[in-house]
Write an enzyme that holds these catalytic residues in place. Structure first.
Site, short mmCIF file in Angstrom:
data_model
loop_
_atom_site.label_atom_id
_atom_site.label_comp_id
_atom_site.label_asym_id
_atom_site.label_seq_id
_atom_site.Cartn_x
_atom_site.Cartn_y
_atom_site.Cartn_z
CB CYS A 2 -0.89 0.04 1.24
SG CYS A 2 -2.09 -1.29 1.30
C1 BEZ Z 1 0.53 -4.63 1.84
O1 BEZ Z 1 0.05 -3.55 1.50
O2 BEZ Z 1 1.72 -4.84 1.76
C2 BEZ Z 1 -0.37 -5.73 2.35
C3 BEZ Z 1 -1.55 -5.43 3.00
C4 BEZ Z 1 -2.33 -6.46 3.50
C5 BEZ Z 1 -1.91 -7.78 3.32
C6 BEZ Z 1 -0.74 -8.06 2.64
C7 BEZ Z 1 0.04 -7.04 2.14
#
Ligand code: BEZ
Length: 211
Positions: A45
């Site tokens: 994210c």
């Molecule tokens: C991420 O943004 O890295 C992420 C968010 C939730 C689960 C797995 C990865």
């Protein structure tokens, strides 16, 4: 609720990092991209928000407003923005919805319980100036989205909205396009006075209008 192509997208009130909004009013006459994030302070994210901030001038140039959504509260967004600026070189320069009650997430079906009960999937909704859904995408939490592709498909959608053309596989801005099947050869002569190439009666290729 499933939102399908051509539906008017649900309106909502929300708290965002740029103040409270009513979605349809906030969109005004612009195109819009609403995209969700599973959670703040997560690696994928963080990279995505940096990329959208970097590409903001490209969205502006296309008259597209971008808005992110996360189920974390507003104060967590502010702290995360500092991390995004530090690690990605771009601080978010567009509003981020805080949706801790999952109101908007529910309205847009962004929580897929068999993936996660609490986190949103990576949804993208592209909305036209008529507030109708033009495209939606769903990615899992582990796969960061390609925002160059989002811009590419906006170019395609806007071209189709302005001219009676569709875009072929892997098309990029400036390349030849296809006359839509509903336009007869007679009508095409008026719309495309420079002519076109007929590969098959149903496959008529023409230079991109306006290029
Ligand atoms: C991420 O943004 O890295 C992420 C968010 C939730 C689960 C797995 C990865």
């Amino acid at each position: 609720m499933t939102i399908r192509l051509g539906d008017v997208v649900p309106d909502f009130d929300a708290e965002t990092t740029e103040g409270p909004i009513r979605f349809h009013e906030w969109l005004g006459d612009s195109w819009g991209v609403l995209f969700s994030h599973p959670k703040n302070f997560t690696p994928v994210c963080t990279t995505e928000l940096g990329q959208v901030a970097r590409l903001k001038p490209e969205f502006d140039r296309r008259n597209v407003k971008v808005i992110g959504l996360s189920v974390d509260p507003l104060d967590a967004h502010a702290k995360w923005a500092e991390d995004i600026a530090e690690t990605q070189g771009y601080a978010p320069n567009f509003p981020l919805i805080a949706d801790p009650e999952r109101t908007v997430s529910g309205l847009y079906d962004m929580i897929h319980p068999n993936a996660s009960d609490t986190l949103t999937v990576r949804s993208v909704f592209i909305v036209g100036p008529d507030k109708k859904l033009k495209l939606s995408l769903t990615y899992p939490a582990s796969a960061g989205r390609n925002f160059d592709e989002i811009l590419r498909v906006i170019d395609s959608l806007q071209l189709t909205a302005q001219h009676a053309v569709a875009t072929p596989a892997n098309w990029k801005d400036g390349e030849d396009v296809i006359i839509v099947p509903s336009v007869s050869d007679e009508a095409a002569k008026e719309k495309f006075p420079g002519g076109w190439k007929t590969l098959k009666p149903y496959l008529r290729v023409v230079p991109q209008p306006g290029k």
